[in-house]
Design a protein around this motif. Structure first.
Motif, PDB file in Angstrom:
ATOM      1  N   MET A 267       0.891  -1.101   0.061  1.00 38.92           N
ATOM      2  CA  MET A 267      -0.028  -0.099   0.188  1.00 38.92           C
ATOM      3  C   MET A 267       0.862   1.364   0.047  1.00 38.92           C
ATOM      4  N   GLU A 268       0.618   2.047  -0.745  1.00 36.49           N
ATOM      5  CA  GLU A 268       1.345   3.215  -0.904  1.00 36.49           C
ATOM      6  C   GLU A 268       0.948   4.295   0.149  1.00 36.49           C
ATOM      7  N   HIS A 269       2.173   4.899   0.798  1.00 36.56           N
ATOM      8  CA  HIS A 269       2.076   6.173   1.646  1.00 36.56           C
ATOM      9  C   HIS A 269       1.279   7.101   1.151  1.00 36.56           C
ATOM     10  N   GLU A 270       0.310   7.733   2.220  1.00 41.06           N
ATOM     11  CA  GLU A 270      -0.352   8.925   1.356  1.00 41.06           C
ATOM     12  C   GLU A 270       0.534  10.069   1.847  1.00 41.06           C
ATOM     13  N   PRO A 271       0.921  10.887   1.050  1.00 41.90           N
ATOM     14  CA  PRO A 271       1.742  12.019   1.010  1.00 41.90           C
ATOM     15  C   PRO A 271       1.038  13.204   1.826  1.00 41.90           C
TER      16      PRO A 271
ATOM     17  N   ILE B 226      11.400  15.251   0.007  1.00 39.17           N
ATOM     18  CA  ILE B 226      12.072  13.778   0.126  1.00 39.17           C
ATOM     19  C   ILE B 226      13.172  13.977   1.276  1.00 39.17           C
ATOM     20  N   GLU B 227      14.150  14.814   1.242  1.00 38.73           N
ATOM     21  CA  GLU B 227      15.156  14.830   2.267  1.00 38.73           C
ATOM     22  C   GLU B 227      14.402  14.914   3.686  1.00 38.73           C
ATOM     23  N   ARG B 228      13.309  15.668   3.667  1.00 40.11           N
ATOM     24  CA  ARG B 228      12.713  15.795   5.207  1.00 40.11           C
ATOM     25  C   ARG B 228      11.820  14.364   5.434  1.00 40.11           C
ATOM     26  N   GLY B 229      11.733  13.537   4.530  1.00 42.07           N
ATOM     27  CA  GLY B 229      10.910  12.474   4.701  1.00 42.07           C
ATOM     28  C   GLY B 229       9.457  12.663   4.465  1.00 42.07           C
ATOM     29  N   GLU B 230       9.013  13.675   4.075  1.00 47.70           N
ATOM     30  CA  GLU B 230       7.602  14.132   3.837  1.00 47.70           C
ATOM     31  C   GLU B 230       7.126  13.231   2.491  1.00 47.70           C
ATOM     32  N   LEU B 231       8.092  13.112   1.615  1.00 44.81           N
ATOM     33  CA  LEU B 231       7.829  12.511   0.659  1.00 44.81           C
ATOM     34  C   LEU B 231       8.551  11.030   0.747  1.00 44.81           C
ATOM     35  N   GLN B 232       7.810   9.744   0.588  1.00 37.86           N
ATOM     36  CA  GLN B 232       8.522   8.538   0.752  1.00 37.86           C
ATOM     37  C   GLN B 232       8.837   7.759  -0.437  1.00 37.86           C
ATOM     38  N   PRO B 233       9.852   6.832  -0.634  1.00 40.32           N
ATOM     39  CA  PRO B 233       9.817   5.873  -1.628  1.00 40.32           C
ATOM     40  C   PRO B 233       8.540   5.425  -2.245  1.00 40.32           C
ATOM     41  N   GLY B 234       8.087   5.437  -3.593  1.00 42.66           N
ATOM     42  CA  GLY B 234       6.968   5.026  -3.881  1.00 42.66           C
ATOM     43  C   GLY B 234       5.850   6.017  -4.141  1.00 42.66           C
TER      44      GLY B 234
ATOM     45  N   ALA C 141      11.607   7.693  -6.116  1.00 46.22           N
ATOM     46  CA  ALA C 141      12.385   6.556  -6.560  1.00 46.22           C
ATOM     47  C   ALA C 141      12.701   5.970  -5.240  1.00 46.22           C
ATOM     48  N   ASP C 142      12.917   4.692  -5.315  1.00 44.84           N
ATOM     49  CA  ASP C 142      13.611   3.864  -4.331  1.00 44.84           C
ATOM     50  C   ASP C 142      14.859   4.331  -3.946  1.00 44.84           C
ATOM     51  N   ARG C 143      15.195   4.181  -2.618  1.00 44.20           N
ATOM     52  CA  ARG C 143      16.703   4.756  -2.339  1.00 44.20           C
ATOM     53  C   ARG C 143      17.487   3.611  -2.263  1.00 44.20           C
ATOM     54  N   ALA C 144      17.308   2.390  -2.946  1.00 42.71           N
ATOM     55  CA  ALA C 144      17.974   1.224  -2.853  1.00 42.71           C
ATOM     56  C   ALA C 144      19.414   1.461  -3.563  1.00 42.71           C
ATOM     57  N   ALA C 145      20.436   0.987  -3.012  1.00 38.44           N
ATOM     58  CA  ALA C 145      21.743   1.080  -3.645  1.00 38.44           C
ATOM     59  C   ALA C 145      21.720   0.822  -5.230  1.00 38.44           C
TER      60      ALA C 145
END
Length: 450
Positions: free
Chosen positions: A1-5, A25-33, A77-81
């Motif tokens: 389930m996608e995070h609700e921004p 994105i840096e503050r975590g208010e937007l999450q991957p996906g 985008a996903d923060r995966a390496a």
């Protein structure tokens, strides 16, 4: 389930909008996906032109912060390496995805190390060791048409390409990259925020129509691998190189960077995109494939203006590459015994790749051997499905989509590094690969033995 921004995007210019999303994105208010608003909706909300919103999303995509999913919209985008060359850490599987040279084929530097001791080099002295400069000048001039060349030494080819692009481009400038492409080039362009324009590669290298289309889109730089293209193994033919030079003749100030990474090991002749009248160019040759990845040194031959700007990019950081390393490289490449070892290594890689492609052909998976350390194996089914099946059989492989700018053509390819397999392991891998294709629902080609 996608995070609700629960974010609010703001800004009036593309740069302001992109910076705003980056901050979320840096503050975590937007999450991957998380989905971003559609371009039209964002433009209406911010009361800006639709092209402004498009440019903002393009900047974010080029920086690897968001990804476009076609009709699925744009998402964080996903923060995966990101994928890298080399061995997979902590894997119990047999790794045939490394892209590494064979350590047994790298010349031993021990004897040369004892010969390179000399007086210390101090600040203000020439940054290129005179002996290496003389050798490298002859090495590069043998293959470049322009007469006015300048040499620069950098800490490897990736370092050279990154600095060359940085002295010619700014964020959102367009750069033409081969598709599929060397991993480091993809990451360099993404992190710098350049707009990547893919140029397809076929069995003869960069395509003429692809280069022409990229130039029409306003690229300011082109990165090309003239031989042993990674991952495909393609090398420019004389005819293809001539046709590419014809296209470039009308664009003499577009920076052409040739990364001849396989150089001394290549079994193919060198054919250049750089014509005698091209004004901005750089030929880069590293020693990492034939002297080892830890020998972080590359020679760049370029026009005087590019060389001057490249030197300025080096000044704030690595002012010069260690003269001890430069002398070691010279001692090795000037040694006739080492030259014979390098020649033997090039023959070894070519022969092992040809032998394995013959096994694949017998197994119903016809593959071209190409040039270089790797094989680019076509599959009748998605590569990720085959990779999963191979993991169950004890093999770690790399699917082609990791190298793709346009995933569709590469989605049914594997890149394999097989030159260090003995005959028994090579036979087992070929058989397991055929079995994995069948298990993934693919059909093999009829073989000569059927």
């Amino acid at each position: 389930m996608e995070h609700e921004p629960t974010h609010t995007i703001s800004g009036r210019t593309a740069a302001e909008i992109a910076d705003g999303v980056r901050g979320l994105i840096e503050r975590g208010e937007l999450q991957p996906g998380d989905p971003l608003p559609p371009v039209r909706s964002l433009a209406d909300t911010l009361d800006v032109n639709r092209n402004t919103a498009v440019a903002a999303y393009r900047q974010l995509a080029a920086a690897g912060l968001v990804e476009a999913r076609g009709r699925g919209g744009t998402h964080v985008a996903d923060r995966a390496a990101v994928p890298q060359e080399g061995f997979a850490a902590d894997s119990v599987l047999r790794d045939v995805a490394t892209g590494n040279p064979d350590p047994a084929r790298i010349p031993d530097p021990s004897a040369a190390l004892a010969r390179i001791a000399a007086r210390p080099v101090l600040y203000g002295e020439p940054v290129i060791d005179p002996g290496l400069e003389a050798w490298a000048d002859a090495w590069m001039r043998a293959d470049l048409a322009p007469e006015d060349l300048r040499l620069t030494i950098t800490s490897g080819a990736a370092d050279a390409v990154e600095r060359l692009l940085a002295q010619a481009l700014v964020r959102d400038d367009a750069v033409a990259l081969e598709d599929p492409c060397f991993l480091t080039s993809i990451h360099t362009a993404r992190l710098a925020g350049y707009r990547v324009v893919p140029v397809p590669v076929d069995e003869q290298g960069m395509t003429v129509d692809g280069l022409r289309a990229a130039l029409e889109q306003g690229v300011r730089a082109i990165v090309c691998t003239p031989r042993a293209q990674n991952p495909t193994g393609a090398s420019l033919t004389a005819d293809r190189a001539a046709r590419l030079r014809e296209v470039l003749a009308d664009h003499p100030y577009v920076l052409v960077i040739e990364d001849d990474h396989f150089s001394m090991l290549s079994r193919q002749p060198f054919h250049s995109l750089i014509g005698p009248d091209h004004r901005r160019f750089a030929l880069v040759r590293s020693v990492s494939k034939f002297l080892g990845p830890d020998m972080c040194l590359a020679v760049t031959a370029s026009d005087p203006g590019t060389a001057e700007r490249l030197a300025m990019r080096l000044s704030p950081g690595t002012t010069w590459v260690s003269h001890l390393l430069q002398r070691l490289v010279l001692a090795l490449v000037a040694d006739p015994d080492v030259a014979r070892e390098i020649e033997a290594a090039g023959i070894h890689y070519a022969e092992r790749n040809r032998a394995f492609t013959a096994r694949l052909g017998d197994a119903g998976l016809p593959t071209a051997s190409g040039d270089g350390l790797n094989l680019w194996v076509p599959l009748p089914v998605p590569a990720r499905d085959v990779a999963e099946q191979l993991m169950r059989r004890g093999w770690l492989v790399r699917s082609g989509d990791a190298f793709a700018l346009d995933e569709a053509p590469a989605a049914r390819r594997l890149r394999l590094t097989v030159h260090d397999l003995d005959d028994a392991d090579a036979a087992r891998l070929a058989a397991d690969l055929a079995a994995a294709v069948r298990a993934a629902g693919g059909r093999l080609h009829p073989t000569r033995m059927e």
